[in-house]
Design a protein around this motif. Structure first.
Motif, PDB file in Angstrom:
ATOM      1  N   GLU A  16      45.976  39.007  35.622  1.00 57.13           N
ATOM      2  CA  GLU A  16      47.415  38.745  35.730  1.00 57.13           C
ATOM      3  C   GLU A  16      48.234  39.975  35.364  1.00 57.13           C
ATOM      4  O   GLU A  16      49.203  40.324  36.049  1.00 57.13           O
ATOM      5  N   ASP A  19      47.870  42.588  38.149  1.00 57.39           N
ATOM      6  CA  ASP A  19      48.690  42.212  39.302  1.00 57.39           C
ATOM      7  C   ASP A  19      50.158  42.546  39.062  1.00 57.39           C
ATOM      8  O   ASP A  19      50.846  43.052  39.950  1.00 57.39           O
ATOM      9  N   LEU A  23      52.279  45.036  41.414  1.00 64.49           N
ATOM     10  CA  LEU A  23      53.489  44.599  42.115  1.00 64.49           C
ATOM     11  C   LEU A  23      54.666  45.517  41.821  1.00 64.49           C
ATOM     12  O   LEU A  23      55.568  45.656  42.645  1.00 64.49           O
ATOM     13  N   ARG A  52      43.121  45.181  45.744  1.00 64.85           N
ATOM     14  CA  ARG A  52      43.966  44.165  45.122  1.00 64.85           C
ATOM     15  C   ARG A  52      45.433  44.353  45.525  1.00 64.85           C
ATOM     16  O   ARG A  52      46.122  43.387  45.836  1.00 64.85           O
ATOM     17  N   HIS A  53      45.900  45.594  45.565  1.00 56.50           N
ATOM     18  CA  HIS A  53      47.279  45.879  45.983  1.00 56.50           C
ATOM     19  C   HIS A  53      47.496  45.416  47.420  1.00 56.50           C
ATOM     20  O   HIS A  53      48.530  44.816  47.747  1.00 56.50           O
ATOM     21  N   GLN A  55      45.929  43.013  48.908  1.00 58.75           N
ATOM     22  CA  GLN A  55      45.943  41.554  48.914  1.00 58.75           C
ATOM     23  C   GLN A  55      47.267  40.993  48.396  1.00 58.75           C
ATOM     24  O   GLN A  55      47.698  39.934  48.833  1.00 58.75           O
ATOM     25  N   LEU A  56      47.891  41.684  47.471  1.00 57.34           N
ATOM     26  CA  LEU A  56      49.142  41.204  46.880  1.00 57.34           C
ATOM     27  C   LEU A  56      50.335  41.360  47.813  1.00 57.34           C
ATOM     28  O   LEU A  56      51.298  40.605  47.719  1.00 57.34           O
ATOM     29  N   ARG A  57      50.283  42.384  48.654  1.00 60.27           N
ATOM     30  CA  ARG A  57      51.420  42.633  49.550  1.00 60.27           C
ATOM     31  C   ARG A  57      51.429  41.592  50.657  1.00 60.27           C
ATOM     32  O   ARG A  57      50.423  41.373  51.312  1.00 60.27           O
TER      33      ARG A  57
END
Length: 156
Positions: A16, A19, A23, A52-53, A55-57
């Motif tokens: 968390e 992330d 972000l 991961r970046h 996937q977050l976008r």
């Protein structure tokens, strides 16, 4: 171990926090958290954080080609559009619809999009191709809406 497996092996609190840093595009902070949690080296940490970046976008909207697709996207905007703004976001440029209530992403211009709108070898006036393509698209979007266009780095 795969990138996804390494990510899932991290404690939920660490995931968390990482992330949150990603972000905010604070990659060094995210890497520090990752390294502290699992001792990642630079190469494997970079791979995990890049994945991961990504996937977050959120998936960007398809790029605009003219006034017709633009009209469909703008129809869902509740408030009047005051301007179209281009904003650099890392390697990409976001085209934003600005209104009194804030802004929303209209399109994201990345290297692949720039390649579609700039002919091979076409000069971008010393600017990165994504900026030149974003300006080309942004000016057309703004003209279709009858609002000003604000290029990357332009006045607020």
């Amino acid at each position: 171990m795969t990138v996804d497996a390494r990510w899932e092996a991290l404690p939920a609190e660490v995931r968390e926090r990482i992330d949150g840093e990603l972000l905010r595009e604070r990659f060094v902070h995210a890497f520090g958290l990752l390294r502290d949690a699992d001792g990642s080296g630079v190469q494997e940490g970079r791979k995990l954080l890049e994945e991961r970046h990504r996937q977050l976008r959120p998936a960007p909207p398809d790029p605009l080609a003219g006034a017709e697709p633009l009209t469909g996207r703008v129809a869902g905007v509740d408030a009047p559009v005051l301007a179209v703004r281009a904003v650099r976001t890392g390697a990409d440029v976001e085209l934003l619809l600005e209104g009194a209530d804030g802004s929303q992403v209209l399109s994201v211009v990345d290297a692949a999009t720039a390649a579609r709108y700039l002919a091979p070898g076409e000069p971008a006036d010393g600017r990165p191709p994504v900026e030149a393509a974003a300006e080309w698209l942004g000016r057309r979007a703004a003209a279709a809406l009858g609002v000003p266009f604000r290029p990357p780095g332009g006045p607020a």
